[in-house]
Scaffold this active site. Structure first.
Site, PDB file in Angstrom:
ATOM      1  N   HIS A 106       0.850  -1.188   0.000  1.00 37.40           N
ATOM      2  CA  HIS A 106       0.000   0.000   0.000  1.00 37.40           C
ATOM      3  C   HIS A 106       0.889   1.242   0.000  1.00 37.40           C
ATOM      4  CE1 HIS A 106      -3.507   2.461   1.977  1.00 37.40           C
ATOM      5  NE2 HIS A 106      -2.985   3.058   0.941  1.00 37.40           N
ATOM      6  N   HIS A 112       2.799  10.893   1.185  1.00 37.40           N
ATOM      7  CA  HIS A 112       3.714  10.292   2.153  1.00 37.40           C
ATOM      8  C   HIS A 112       5.187  10.416   1.773  1.00 37.40           C
ATOM      9  CE1 HIS A 112       0.165   8.624   4.044  1.00 37.40           C
ATOM     10  NE2 HIS A 112      -0.180   8.048   2.907  1.00 37.40           N
ATOM     11  N   GLU A 150       0.724   8.287  -3.385  1.00 36.31           N
ATOM     12  CA  GLU A 150       1.583   7.880  -2.272  1.00 36.31           C
ATOM     13  C   GLU A 150       2.789   8.813  -2.138  1.00 36.31           C
ATOM     14  OE1 GLU A 150       1.021   5.434   0.131  1.00 36.31           O
ATOM     15  OE2 GLU A 150      -0.949   5.607  -0.786  1.00 36.31           O
TER      16      GLU A 150
END
Length: 207
Positions: A23, A76, A72
């Site tokens: 993920h 992040h 992502e």
């Protein structure tokens, strides 16, 4: 990450993998640290083959399947990049792939005799097997039982690392919300930390 095996309609899943995939790699408590540092797929061109295999976007169809990676990185990766080991897009995605291979969750579960099945597992047995194998306690997220059902469905297994990227125990402090819940929504359902007392379904095929 077993998105396609949860409560998605068949149209939402495109050639779903029958193994655990990535993920993301998330720093604690920070998001979208640099909105001017845009995702550039050419920086990870050497990783594309592995990315498509181990880090696929199984929820969204897109022409080049890079939207998940962009998300992502934006959310992040730009925060993780404060660490020297992760301070470029190639390092961030490359290190996540490396950690995935190091953890080797698929092999661990198989060795422990935990495999997709139509029968139920006890969550404590899954936790004990993982802790015995890794020496640390991961965080396991589930979908709660559907109405009229008794079993939760395993959805995601999260491993925690120190800033030196060594495995450590995952802990959720009292009063602290689970950061994954806000990030992951599957239909109208949310993943949350699994209930130790409920039987647990580890599905073997797309529902």
């Amino acid at each position: 990450l077993y998105f396609c095996f949860l409560q998605m309609s068949a149209n939402d899943c495109h050639d779903p993998p029958e193994y655990w995939t990535i993920h993301g790699l998330w720093p604690d408590k920070t998001e979208e640290c640099n909105r001017t540092w845009h995702f550039n797929v050419t920086e990870i061109k050497d990783l594309i083959s592995d990315m498509r295999h181990y880090w696929p976007d199984v929820l969204h169809s897109s022409l080049n399947r890079t939207q998940f990676w962009k998300h992502e990185w934006d959310k992040h990766g730009t925060c993780a990049a404060t660490l020297q080991a992760l301070n470029s897009q190639k390092k961030y995605f490359g290190k996540a792939l490396e950690l995935y291979q190091h953890v080797d969750l698929n092999s661990c579960l198989l060795k422990a005799g935990i495999k997709p099945s139509s029968s139920y597992y006890q969550m404590t047995a899954i936790k004990e097997a993982l802790t015995r194998f890794y020496g640390v306690t991961p965080k396991i997220q589930c979908l709660p039982p559907e109405e009229g059902e008794k079993a939760q469905t395993i959805g995601q297994i999260e491993f925690c690392f120190t800033k030196e990227l060594q495995l450590r125990n995952c802990t959720v402090l009292k009063g602290e919300s689970d950061p994954v819940q806000a990030d992951l929504k599957l239909g109208s359902e949310e993943l949350s930390v699994c209930n130790d007392s409920l039987p647990t379904y580890y599905p073997s095929e797309v529902q």
